[in-house]
Design an enzyme around this catalytic site. Structure first.
Site, PDB file in Angstrom:
ATOM      1  CE1 TYR A   1      -1.277   9.926  10.009  1.00  0.00           C
ATOM      2  CE2 TYR A   1      -2.855  11.724   9.947  1.00  0.00           C
ATOM      3  CZ  TYR A   1      -1.854  10.986   9.344  1.00  0.00           C
ATOM      4  OH  TYR A   1      -1.447  11.302   8.074  1.00  0.00           O
TER       5      TYR A   1
ATOM      6  CE  LYS B   1       1.399  12.439   9.596  1.00  0.00           C
ATOM      7  NZ  LYS B   1       2.692  12.161   8.913  1.00  0.00           N
TER       8      LYS B   1
END
Length: 256
Positions: free
Chosen positions: A157, A161
């Site tokens: 993640y 991002k």
């Protein structure tokens, strides 16, 4: 959905718009006078958000799309252009969690997160940018996260991002001369279902998780989806035309 509304509105696509931050952004953009196409895995998932927007006098339509699948995105954006109008605002919000420490993380968990966040943003933006260029106006708003700075248990993640930030800056460079801006919003702790999933992964009661987070936030409160929606509203506006290539941390305080 009235033709009159279509004629007087810009068209926005919000991916992952069925709940949480995506739903709040979709509602805010509709309240601002835009017609909103909500992309989520099924039209049923977005039905409540569409109904709420329409109840408040706005224009919205749901599309069942897996944003990681190229043909689904190609077809869906074409349908939006035909049924609602050429999209000139895109909010790439679709996302999911597959958290784990790296030694426990599977290739499938890595690939799934990359596909939804990065490939999804790429495909949706690629298909929509032609309408922005044609109209000499466009707004791409990408959802990053404070996790882009690194967060234990989120190597996939965090990487995705951080990738959204590089994607944003490059879009700003490539599309700026066509009147298109690209910016990223990096939320901190926002009270959503995804936040509850993180607390569960860490095996911490949700109330304790929130309280611990608040102790580290200068404004001494958690964020709400509406905080992100307000920032997206500005970035989608005419007034934000000289703001591009930026990562705005909406986190209740400074970030490293």
């Amino acid at each position: 959905m009235s033709n009159e509304a279509n004629e007087h509105s810009r068209v926005a696509i919000v991916t992952g718009g069925a709940r949480g931050i995506g739903a709040a952004v979709a509602k805010r953009l509709a309240a601002d006078g835009n017609a909103v196409a909500i992309f989520d895995l099924t039209t049923d998932a977005a039905a409540d958000t569409v109904a709420e927007i329409e109840r408040d006098g706005g224009v919205a339509k749901a599309y069942g799309v897996d944003v990681s699948e190229e043909q689904q995105v190609v077809d869906a954006v074409a349908k939006v252009a035909e049924e609602v109008g050429g999209p000139v605002i895109v909010v790439n919000n679709a996302g999911l969690l597959r958290d784990n420490l790296i030694f426990k993380m599977s290739v499938a968990d890595w690939d799934t997160v990359m596909a939804v966040h990065l490939r999804g943003a790429f495909l949706t933006t690629r298909e929509a940018q032609k309408y922005m260029v044609e109209n000499r106006f466009g707004r791409v708003i990408n959802l990053s996260s404070t996790s882009a700075l690194g967060n234990r248990g989120q190597v996939n993640y965090s990487a995705a991002k951080a990738g959204m930030q590089g994607f944003t800056k490059t879009l700003a460079i490539e599309l700026g001369k066509f009147g298109v801006t690209a910016n990223a919003i990096a939320p901190g702790l926002i009270e959503t279902e995804m936040t509850k999933q993180t607390a569960e992964r860490m095996r911490v009661p949700y109330e304790d998780f929130i309280a611990a987070a608040i102790s580290q936030i200068p404004v001494a409160r958690p964020g709400k989806p509406e905080d992100i929606a307000a920032t997206a509203s500005f970035l989608a506006s005419d007034e934000a035309g000289f703001v591009s290539g930026q990562v705005i941390y909406v986190a209740g305080g400074p970030q490293d």
